[in-house]
Design an enzyme around this catalytic site. Structure first.
Site, PDB file in Angstrom:
ATOM      1  N   ARG A  33      -3.050 -27.068 -20.592  1.00 45.51           N
ATOM      2  CA  ARG A  33      -2.307 -26.881 -21.828  1.00 45.51           C
ATOM      3  C   ARG A  33      -3.306 -26.866 -22.977  1.00 45.51           C
ATOM      4  O   ARG A  33      -4.368 -27.497 -22.903  1.00 45.51           O
ATOM      5  CB  ARG A  33      -1.297 -28.019 -22.033  1.00 45.51           C
ATOM      6  CG  ARG A  33      -0.289 -28.165 -20.902  1.00 45.51           C
ATOM      7  CD  ARG A  33       0.591 -29.391 -21.147  1.00 45.51           C
ATOM      8  NE  ARG A  33       1.584 -29.568 -20.081  1.00 45.51           N
ATOM      9  CZ  ARG A  33       1.390 -30.292 -18.987  1.00 45.51           C
ATOM     10  NH1 ARG A  33       0.225 -30.915 -18.805  1.00 45.51           N
ATOM     11  NH2 ARG A  33       2.333 -30.414 -18.071  1.00 45.51           N
TER      12      ARG A  33
ATOM     13  N   LYS B  54       0.801 -34.785 -20.103  1.00 44.29           N
ATOM     14  CA  LYS B  54       1.923 -35.442 -20.778  1.00 44.29           C
ATOM     15  C   LYS B  54       2.011 -36.895 -20.337  1.00 44.29           C
ATOM     16  O   LYS B  54       1.850 -37.216 -19.169  1.00 44.29           O
ATOM     17  CB  LYS B  54       3.229 -34.714 -20.459  1.00 44.29           C
ATOM     18  CG  LYS B  54       3.290 -33.296 -21.036  1.00 44.29           C
ATOM     19  CD  LYS B  54       4.614 -32.634 -20.747  1.00 44.29           C
ATOM     20  CE  LYS B  54       4.704 -31.260 -21.393  1.00 44.29           C
ATOM     21  NZ  LYS B  54       5.986 -30.587 -21.120  1.00 44.29           N
TER      22      LYS B  54
ATOM     23  N   HIS C 191      -0.580 -20.526 -23.856  1.00 41.77           N
ATOM     24  CA  HIS C 191       0.276 -20.801 -22.706  1.00 41.77           C
ATOM     25  C   HIS C 191       0.355 -19.587 -21.776  1.00 41.77           C
ATOM     26  O   HIS C 191       0.643 -19.730 -20.593  1.00 41.77           O
ATOM     27  CB  HIS C 191       1.673 -21.209 -23.175  1.00 41.77           C
ATOM     28  CG  HIS C 191       2.229 -22.377 -22.422  1.00 41.77           C
ATOM     29  ND1 HIS C 191       1.650 -23.627 -22.431  1.00 41.77           N
ATOM     30  CD2 HIS C 191       3.301 -22.478 -21.600  1.00 41.77           C
ATOM     31  CE1 HIS C 191       2.350 -24.439 -21.662  1.00 41.77           C
ATOM     32  NE2 HIS C 191       3.359 -23.775 -21.153  1.00 41.77           N
TER      33      HIS C 191
ATOM     34  N   ARG D  87      -2.142 -20.089 -19.206  1.00 44.75           N
ATOM     35  CA  ARG D  87      -1.686 -21.095 -18.238  1.00 44.75           C
ATOM     36  C   ARG D  87      -0.722 -20.464 -17.242  1.00 44.75           C
ATOM     37  O   ARG D  87      -0.829 -20.696 -16.029  1.00 44.75           O
ATOM     38  CB  ARG D  87      -1.016 -22.249 -18.989  1.00 44.75           C
ATOM     39  CG  ARG D  87      -0.444 -23.360 -18.114  1.00 44.75           C
ATOM     40  CD  ARG D  87      -0.022 -24.522 -19.021  1.00 44.75           C
ATOM     41  NE  ARG D  87       0.872 -25.471 -18.372  1.00 44.75           N
ATOM     42  CZ  ARG D  87       0.478 -26.489 -17.625  1.00 44.75           C
ATOM     43  NH1 ARG D  87      -0.806 -26.686 -17.399  1.00 44.75           N
ATOM     44  NH2 ARG D  87       1.360 -27.323 -17.086  1.00 44.75           N
TER      45      ARG D  87
ATOM     46  N   HIS E  64       2.282 -30.803 -13.166  1.00 40.96           N
ATOM     47  CA  HIS E  64       3.742 -30.888 -13.201  1.00 40.96           C
ATOM     48  C   HIS E  64       4.195 -32.129 -12.440  1.00 40.96           C
ATOM     49  O   HIS E  64       3.706 -32.414 -11.343  1.00 40.96           O
ATOM     50  CB  HIS E  64       4.376 -29.652 -12.551  1.00 40.96           C
ATOM     51  CG  HIS E  64       4.312 -28.438 -13.415  1.00 40.96           C
ATOM     52  ND1 HIS E  64       4.456 -27.161 -12.907  1.00 40.96           N
ATOM     53  CD2 HIS E  64       4.116 -28.286 -14.752  1.00 40.96           C
ATOM     54  CE1 HIS E  64       4.349 -26.284 -13.899  1.00 40.96           C
ATOM     55  NE2 HIS E  64       4.147 -26.944 -15.009  1.00 40.96           N
TER      56      HIS E  64
ATOM     57  N   TYR F 132       7.328 -20.123 -10.850  1.00 46.48           N
ATOM     58  CA  TYR F 132       6.284 -19.108 -10.735  1.00 46.48           C
ATOM     59  C   TYR F 132       6.436 -18.295  -9.452  1.00 46.48           C
ATOM     60  O   TYR F 132       5.997 -17.160  -9.384  1.00 46.48           O
ATOM     61  CB  TYR F 132       4.899 -19.763 -10.767  1.00 46.48           C
ATOM     62  CG  TYR F 132       4.566 -20.373 -12.094  1.00 46.48           C
ATOM     63  CD1 TYR F 132       4.108 -19.587 -13.150  1.00 46.48           C
ATOM     64  CD2 TYR F 132       4.721 -21.731 -12.312  1.00 46.48           C
ATOM     65  CE1 TYR F 132       3.805 -20.146 -14.380  1.00 46.48           C
ATOM     66  CE2 TYR F 132       4.423 -22.301 -13.538  1.00 46.48           C
ATOM     67  CZ  TYR F 132       3.966 -21.501 -14.560  1.00 46.48           C
ATOM     68  OH  TYR F 132       3.676 -22.058 -15.779  1.00 46.48           O
TER      69      TYR F 132
END
Length: 324
Positions: free
Chosen positions: A168, A197, A269, A272, A295, A304
């Site tokens: 990110r 995150k 992004h 990414r 994730h 994806y």
């Protein structure tokens, strides 16, 4: 990072009743869950929206919030009624999830005797396919950067890094020099430590192209940029020697895409998304890609696979003699 955002959230919900208790919930999320500043800011926006809705219904006691109130709020998010702006299904779903978490917290803490939101379900958001560009387009963008200046060498290193790691943009600009190991990059795989995150740490391999670009930047360009500042430990520096911002990184990519003649909206992004899509198209396992992207759930990564499945269908339709 989390403390300033939490203080802002509490300040915005300082009044008595639901507002004050929402502030306590945000404080809990910051301290106990360790959420990032950006995630806390999103929770704050969602709960402020819920607070304003309760005010319009004259609900000043959390014990008096009913399932009907929460259901009406969820409906208003989708329709734009009751003084609320209509949100996309995805944003509305995120807001309802925040409200569910709030009421669950109140029930567990004994603030409320019941959880009226436990069976309120967020609207189902349609799956939005990530936008990816081709390998050729990525290559053109990377090669469009002029590396004759320290700033240009930094730009090339940054874009190579983003595509090589699938990080990110906040993770990339938040890196310090010590987070990247490129000493043996030319003889073996380099490794970078990313903080995702919730400050989750993960180790990601760094491809040889990115490792070479970063090594060149560290040796030839970063010292010149650092001389303009006060010894900032950041990996990617701006022209004043400070840490490069997310906005500046977006501008760097946009400029390179324009020079490369890559049309359409291209953001950090996008690299990414392209990283993940190209790995899956090359045969990578979805769970490996999940780890590389950071994730929490493989379900997030599986979107994806829809992209690559569409590509397979297109190739099949164009190449198989009896496909059509």
């Amino acid at each position: 990072m989390a403390v300033p955002a939490t203080r802002t959230a509490v300040d915005d919900l300082r009044e008595t009743g639901p507002g004050r208790l929402m502030g306590e919930y945000l404080q809990h999320m910051a301290v106990e869950r360790g959420l990032s500043a950006n995630t806390l800011a999103a929770y704050r926006r969602d709960l402020l929206r819920y607070h304003r809705f309760l005010v319009t219904r004259s609900v000043t006691d959390v014990q008096r919030i009913t399932r009907h109130d929460i259901s009406a709020f969820a409906q208003a998010l989708s329709t734009g009624s009751d003084g609320l702006a209509a949100l996309s299904p995805r944003s509305a779903a995120r807001t309802v999830v925040a409200v569910r978490g709030l009421h669950r917290f109140w029930a567990l803490e004994g603030i409320c005797t019941a959880d009226p939101a436990h069976d309120i379900h967020p609207p189902i958001a349609g799956k939005r396919l990530p936008k990816a560009i081709s390998v050729d387009e990525v290559t053109r963008i990377l090669e469009a950067v002029n590396t004759d200046t320290p700033g240009g060498q930094r730009d090339r290193a940054l874009l190579e890094f983003l595509y090589s790691t699938g990080s990110r943009i906040s993770e990339a600009v938040g890196l310090d020099v010590d987070d990247v190991s490129v000493d043996a990059a030319l003889e073996g795989p380099a490794v970078v430590r990313l903080f995702g995150k919730g400050s989750k740490e993960r180790m990601v391999p760094l491809g040889s192209y990115a490792a070479k670009a970063i090594d060149s930047y560290l040796v030839r360009a970063r010292p010149a940029l650092s001389a303009n500042g006060r010894g900032n430990p950041a990996l990617f520096l701006n022209l004043r020697g400070g840490r490069l911002s997310r906005q500046s990184a977006w501008t760097i990519l946009k400029s390179a895409a324009e020079k490369a003649g890559v049309t359409g909206e291209v953001s950090p992004h996008t690299l990414r998304h392209s990283f993940a899509t190209h790995l899956l198209e090359g045969g990578a396992d979805v769970r490996v890609v999940q780890e590389l992207l950071g994730h929490a759930s493989v379900t997030t990564t599986q979107v994806y696979t829809l992209v690559t499945a569409d590509t397979l269908r297109e190739v099949y339709a164009a190449a198989h003699p009896r496909a059509l």
